[in-house]
Scaffold this motif. Structure first.
Motif, PDB file in Angstrom:
ATOM      1  N   LEU A  28      46.028  41.115  48.106  1.00  0.00           N
ATOM      2  CA  LEU A  28      46.606  41.902  47.149  1.00  0.00           C
ATOM      3  C   LEU A  28      46.961  43.273  47.895  1.00  0.00           C
ATOM      4  O   LEU A  28      46.330  43.788  49.115  1.00  0.00           O
ATOM      5  CB  LEU A  28      45.687  42.496  46.152  1.00  0.00           C
ATOM      6  N   ALA A  37      44.300  48.781  41.588  1.00  0.00           N
ATOM      7  CA  ALA A  37      43.935  48.139  40.149  1.00  0.00           C
ATOM      8  C   ALA A  37      42.543  47.332  40.209  1.00  0.00           C
ATOM      9  O   ALA A  37      41.720  47.149  39.539  1.00  0.00           O
ATOM     10  CB  ALA A  37      44.986  47.743  39.392  1.00  0.00           C
ATOM     11  N   ASP A  73      42.385  36.810  35.906  1.00  0.00           N
ATOM     12  CA  ASP A  73      42.327  37.828  36.789  1.00  0.00           C
ATOM     13  C   ASP A  73      41.093  37.930  37.484  1.00  0.00           C
ATOM     14  O   ASP A  73      41.257  38.230  39.063  1.00  0.00           O
ATOM     15  CB  ASP A  73      42.413  39.347  36.124  1.00  0.00           C
ATOM     16  N   THR A 111      35.223  42.257  36.486  1.00  0.00           N
ATOM     17  CA  THR A 111      36.569  41.968  35.770  1.00  0.00           C
ATOM     18  C   THR A 111      36.262  40.867  34.776  1.00  0.00           C
ATOM     19  O   THR A 111      36.625  40.780  33.671  1.00  0.00           O
ATOM     20  CB  THR A 111      37.511  41.346  36.697  1.00  0.00           C
ATOM     21  N   ALA A 164      49.539  49.019  44.444  1.00  0.00           N
ATOM     22  CA  ALA A 164      48.790  49.334  43.307  1.00  0.00           C
ATOM     23  C   ALA A 164      48.116  48.108  42.776  1.00  0.00           C
ATOM     24  O   ALA A 164      46.970  48.571  42.065  1.00  0.00           O
ATOM     25  CB  ALA A 164      50.034  49.581  42.308  1.00  0.00           C
ATOM     26  N   TYR A 165      48.480  46.942  43.221  1.00  0.00           N
ATOM     27  CA  TYR A 165      47.719  45.775  42.855  1.00  0.00           C
ATOM     28  C   TYR A 165      46.293  45.998  43.339  1.00  0.00           C
ATOM     29  O   TYR A 165      45.281  45.649  42.581  1.00  0.00           O
ATOM     30  CB  TYR A 165      48.372  44.491  42.924  1.00  0.00           C
ATOM     31  N   ASP A 183      47.443  40.002  36.944  1.00  0.00           N
ATOM     32  CA  ASP A 183      48.634  39.348  36.880  1.00  0.00           C
ATOM     33  C   ASP A 183      49.806  40.482  36.440  1.00  0.00           C
ATOM     34  O   ASP A 183      50.818  40.086  35.768  1.00  0.00           O
ATOM     35  CB  ASP A 183      48.848  38.174  36.158  1.00  0.00           C
ATOM     36  N   SER A 184      49.194  41.673  36.038  1.00  0.00           N
ATOM     37  CA  SER A 184      50.133  42.820  35.312  1.00  0.00           C
ATOM     38  C   SER A 184      50.622  42.571  33.914  1.00  0.00           C
ATOM     39  O   SER A 184      51.618  43.096  33.690  1.00  0.00           O
ATOM     40  CB  SER A 184      51.312  43.210  36.587  1.00  0.00           C
ATOM     41  N   ASP A 185      50.094  41.836  33.262  1.00  0.00           N
ATOM     42  CA  ASP A 185      50.377  41.481  32.185  1.00  0.00           C
ATOM     43  C   ASP A 185      49.780  42.422  30.998  1.00  0.00           C
ATOM     44  O   ASP A 185      49.943  42.101  29.684  1.00  0.00           O
ATOM     45  CB  ASP A 185      50.016  39.963  31.594  1.00  0.00           C
ATOM     46  N   GLY A 186      48.960  43.354  31.499  1.00  0.00           N
ATOM     47  CA  GLY A 186      48.412  44.383  30.678  1.00  0.00           C
ATOM     48  C   GLY A 186      47.120  43.785  29.780  1.00  0.00           C
ATOM     49  O   GLY A 186      46.227  44.539  29.324  1.00  0.00           O
TER      50      GLY A 186
END
Length: 64
Positions: A24, A31, A10, A48, A27-28, A1-4
């Motif tokens: 997706l 990743a 995820d 993950t 870049a998603y 979810d690109s929250d780092g």
């Protein structure tokens, strides 16, 4: 979810993508393709989830 942060959410998203329930791109996708085989599979979700649980880690591909 690109929250780092790598979380179980995820991994859940990747399972949904591997089952064809979500998509997706860009870049998603890059990743999320943990094993760099060009596909999002349950294997990517498993890795993950292991990272989220601090059982495993992602190897960096960053080069200086």
């Amino acid at each position: 979810d690109s929250d780092g942060k790598v979380t179980a959410a995820d991994a859940r998203k990747l399972l949904r993508v591997s089952a064809g329930l979500e998509t997706l791109s860009g870049a998603y996708f890059v990743a999320a393709d943990v094993n760099t085989d060009g596909k999002i599979t349950a294997s990517d979700a498993r890795k993950t989830l292991r990272v989220a649980a601090n059982i495993d880690y992602f190897e960096s591909t960053y080069k200086n």
